[in-house]
Design a protein around this motif. Structure first.
Motif, PDB file in Angstrom:
ATOM      1  N   VAL A 145       1.015  -5.986   9.647  1.00 48.12           N
ATOM      2  CA  VAL A 145       1.588  -5.389   8.475  1.00 48.12           C
ATOM      3  C   VAL A 145       2.696  -4.422   8.377  1.00 48.12           C
ATOM      4  O   VAL A 145       2.936  -3.960   9.981  1.00 48.12           O
ATOM      5  CB  VAL A 145       0.259  -4.220   7.818  1.00 48.12           C
ATOM      6  N   ARG A 146       3.695  -4.428   7.919  1.00 48.76           N
ATOM      7  CA  ARG A 146       5.119  -3.690   7.949  1.00 48.76           C
ATOM      8  C   ARG A 146       4.658  -2.434   7.619  1.00 48.76           C
ATOM      9  O   ARG A 146       4.217  -2.023   6.672  1.00 48.76           O
ATOM     10  CB  ARG A 146       6.127  -4.328   7.410  1.00 48.76           C
ATOM     11  N   GLN A 189     -10.840  -2.732   2.681  1.00 48.80           N
ATOM     12  CA  GLN A 189     -10.722  -3.779   1.420  1.00 48.80           C
ATOM     13  C   GLN A 189     -10.049  -4.851   1.493  1.00 48.80           C
ATOM     14  O   GLN A 189     -10.263  -5.939   0.877  1.00 48.80           O
ATOM     15  CB  GLN A 189     -11.085  -3.121   0.206  1.00 48.80           C
ATOM     16  N   HIS A 190      -8.934  -4.752   1.703  1.00 52.00           N
ATOM     17  CA  HIS A 190      -7.774  -5.537   1.915  1.00 52.00           C
ATOM     18  C   HIS A 190      -7.200  -5.829   3.340  1.00 52.00           C
ATOM     19  O   HIS A 190      -6.615  -5.043   3.938  1.00 52.00           O
ATOM     20  CB  HIS A 190      -6.554  -5.080   0.987  1.00 52.00           C
ATOM     21  N   ASP A 191      -7.502  -6.893   3.852  1.00 51.82           N
ATOM     22  CA  ASP A 191      -7.028  -7.436   5.403  1.00 51.82           C
ATOM     23  C   ASP A 191      -5.843  -8.308   5.220  1.00 51.82           C
ATOM     24  O   ASP A 191      -5.085  -8.575   6.113  1.00 51.82           O
ATOM     25  CB  ASP A 191      -8.094  -8.027   6.039  1.00 51.82           C
ATOM     26  N   ASP A 192      -5.078  -7.959   4.032  1.00 52.47           N
ATOM     27  CA  ASP A 192      -3.838  -8.875   4.019  1.00 52.47           C
ATOM     28  C   ASP A 192      -2.764  -8.058   3.328  1.00 52.47           C
ATOM     29  O   ASP A 192      -1.819  -8.693   2.792  1.00 52.47           O
ATOM     30  CB  ASP A 192      -3.920 -10.209   3.164  1.00 52.47           C
ATOM     31  N   ILE A 193      -2.526  -6.640   3.518  1.00 53.57           N
ATOM     32  CA  ILE A 193      -1.660  -5.747   3.221  1.00 53.57           C
ATOM     33  C   ILE A 193      -0.500  -6.239   3.941  1.00 53.57           C
ATOM     34  O   ILE A 193      -0.347  -6.249   5.092  1.00 53.57           O
ATOM     35  CB  ILE A 193      -1.970  -4.460   3.254  1.00 53.57           C
ATOM     36  N   ALA A 194       0.643  -6.448   3.088  1.00 52.61           N
ATOM     37  CA  ALA A 194       2.050  -6.849   3.825  1.00 52.61           C
ATOM     38  C   ALA A 194       2.732  -5.802   4.343  1.00 52.61           C
ATOM     39  O   ALA A 194       3.353  -5.931   5.314  1.00 52.61           O
ATOM     40  CB  ALA A 194       2.559  -7.774   2.917  1.00 52.61           C
ATOM     41  N   LEU A 195       2.758  -4.806   3.531  1.00 53.77           N
ATOM     42  CA  LEU A 195       3.711  -3.556   3.484  1.00 53.77           C
ATOM     43  C   LEU A 195       2.994  -2.095   3.276  1.00 53.77           C
ATOM     44  O   LEU A 195       2.245  -2.023   2.234  1.00 53.77           O
ATOM     45  CB  LEU A 195       4.939  -3.532   2.913  1.00 53.77           C
ATOM     46  N   ILE A 196       3.249  -1.126   4.195  1.00 50.60           N
ATOM     47  CA  ILE A 196       2.818  -0.012   3.806  1.00 50.60           C
ATOM     48  C   ILE A 196       3.712   1.072   3.674  1.00 50.60           C
ATOM     49  O   ILE A 196       4.723   1.363   4.715  1.00 50.60           O
ATOM     50  CB  ILE A 196       1.529   0.770   4.922  1.00 50.60           C
ATOM     51  N   ARG A 225       7.075 -14.454  -5.859  1.00 50.17           N
ATOM     52  CA  ARG A 225       5.957 -13.445  -5.692  1.00 50.17           C
ATOM     53  C   ARG A 225       6.447 -12.058  -5.947  1.00 50.17           C
ATOM     54  O   ARG A 225       7.102 -11.377  -5.534  1.00 50.17           O
ATOM     55  CB  ARG A 225       5.143 -13.795  -4.301  1.00 50.17           C
ATOM     56  N   GLY A 226       5.378 -11.621  -6.837  1.00 51.89           N
ATOM     57  CA  GLY A 226       5.694 -10.049  -7.415  1.00 51.89           C
ATOM     58  C   GLY A 226       4.965  -9.230  -6.255  1.00 51.89           C
ATOM     59  O   GLY A 226       4.507  -9.520  -5.299  1.00 51.89           O
ATOM     60  N   LEU A 227       4.589  -7.979  -6.719  1.00 50.13           N
ATOM     61  CA  LEU A 227       3.992  -7.239  -5.940  1.00 50.13           C
ATOM     62  C   LEU A 227       2.768  -6.506  -6.603  1.00 50.13           C
ATOM     63  O   LEU A 227       2.640  -6.466  -7.697  1.00 50.13           O
ATOM     64  CB  LEU A 227       4.652  -5.748  -5.501  1.00 50.13           C
ATOM     65  N   LEU A 228       1.564  -6.499  -5.817  1.00 53.59           N
ATOM     66  CA  LEU A 228       0.429  -5.771  -5.967  1.00 53.59           C
ATOM     67  C   LEU A 228       0.342  -4.452  -5.357  1.00 53.59           C
ATOM     68  O   LEU A 228       0.503  -4.174  -4.106  1.00 53.59           O
ATOM     69  CB  LEU A 228      -0.762  -6.679  -5.462  1.00 53.59           C
ATOM     70  N   LEU A 270       0.754  -1.252  -0.092  1.00 53.02           N
ATOM     71  CA  LEU A 270      -0.049  -0.021  -0.180  1.00 53.02           C
ATOM     72  C   LEU A 270       0.856   1.115   0.104  1.00 53.02           C
ATOM     73  O   LEU A 270       1.728   1.602   1.079  1.00 53.02           O
ATOM     74  CB  LEU A 270      -0.796  -0.012   1.168  1.00 53.02           C
ATOM     75  N   LEU A 271       0.789   2.098  -1.255  1.00 51.74           N
ATOM     76  CA  LEU A 271       1.496   3.305  -1.220  1.00 51.74           C
ATOM     77  C   LEU A 271       0.522   4.483  -0.783  1.00 51.74           C
ATOM     78  O   LEU A 271      -0.361   4.614  -1.279  1.00 51.74           O
ATOM     79  CB  LEU A 271       1.894   3.411  -2.650  1.00 51.74           C
TER      80      LEU A 271
END
Length: 324
Positions: free
Chosen positions: A111-112, A76-83, A57-60, A33-34
């Protein structure tokens, strides 16, 4: 203009990006997430990380141009890995308020969060690190392509390890809950599912795995069936008796070969483990991995299959004696 660099000393500006774009690697992507009110930061970040890959695995990329938009994306996204989070947006402390919301209100400790600021005076590094639960703090002027790549890589590795521990914990809970009455058929299924969840988490395997028993001899592998004892990932919808033809041809062929040959077989990123007990009860485990299997991994998989097969055999013998 943003002071975010793609290469040392190079400053680029781009048009606004769509809300979400994906770097396709064939596996489920890491969600990044940006959060920044400058469109150029989104564009340059996507460009710098266009070839990023971790564990196949790439990035979304998901974009938010304010803290308010970020909250919507988190819903909407409960599995975001990094912000990657800007500090100064709608207000001088919008980013810090968002950190508080994520950690305290959403109670998301996985989430990081990496703070990126173009105005370090607004949020001094020492104060932010000691008072907020963030994982890194960067000034935009220091984030070259190489440093950004390193930051994202280490952050996602940390997230992967945390999620592996959490999945292992959840699997262990299932095992503990089922162990009290393990020799009841229903609880044995829960036990198998819990150990399967632990196994895939500890070995960093894909979540696509299933524990099965053949239903009779496979004289016609394409039409014979399997009894699904436990399954995760894309196989979680399969329950009870399932025809082998219901699976992808590669998966079906691998399972059939293991049963007909009465032996395990494997490839670079999958393993079909076969075990037959002293009474003749057969059991198989099918798992897939993101990378090539290592020998210690295979040993653990074989141990899992053997122990669960013996537990199922014990239940079958007890039921037979009770009915006898």
């Amino acid at each position: 203009m943003s002071q975010f660099d793609v290469n040392d000393g190079d400053k680029l500006q781009f048009a606004a990006e769509p809300t979400a774009t994906e770097v396709d690697s064939g596996l489920e992507s890491w969600k990044l997430l940006l959060v920044d009110d400058e469109a150029v930061v989104h564009s340059v970040t996507r460009l710098a990380l266009a070839e990023f890959e971790l564990a196949g695995r790439g990035l979304l990329f998901i974009s938010a141009y304010s803290a308010a938009e970020a909250r919507e994306q988190l819903a909407q996204h409960d599995d975001i890995a990094l912000i990657l989070l800007d500090v100064v947006m709608e207000t001088d402390h919008a980013g810090l308020d968002l950190v508080h919301y994520i950690r305290r209100e959403l109670n998301n400790k996985f989430v990081r969060i990496v703070l990126r600021t173009g105005q370090p005076g607004q949020a001094p590094e020492l104060e932010v690190i000691t008072q907020y639960d963030i994982n890194d703090y960067k000034e935009k002027t220091e984030l070259t392509r190489q440093k950004l790549f390193s930051t994202v890589y280490t952050s996602l590795c940390s997230y992967r390890d945390l999620m592996a521990l959490e999945n292992n914990r959840l699997g262990l809970l299932k095992v503990i809950e089922a162990s009290a009455n393990i020799f009841e058929r229903r609880n044995l299924a829960v036990f198998s599912e819990g150990v399967l969840q632990q196994l895939t988490a500890l070995l960093y395997l894909n979540k696509d795995a299933m524990l099965v028993q053949p239903c009779g001899m496979l004289a016609r592998p394409a039409s014979d069936a399997l009894n699904i004892l436990a399954a995760t990932g894309c196989y979680s919808g399969y329950e009870g008796t399932v025809e082998i033809s219901a699976f992808d041809s590669d998966v079906g062929d691998r399972l059939s070969a293991a049963i007909v040959q009465r032996s395990s077989n494997y490839g670079d990123n999958y393993w079909v483990s076969y075990y037959i007990t002293e009474s003749g009860m057969e059991q198989l485990l099918y798992v897939s991995a993101k990378d090539v299997f290592l020998i210690p991994d295979i040993a653990m998989i074989e141990l899992f299959v053997r122990n669960v097969a013996i537990a199922h055999e014990t239940v079958a013998l007890l039921e037979s004696n009770n009915h006898g």
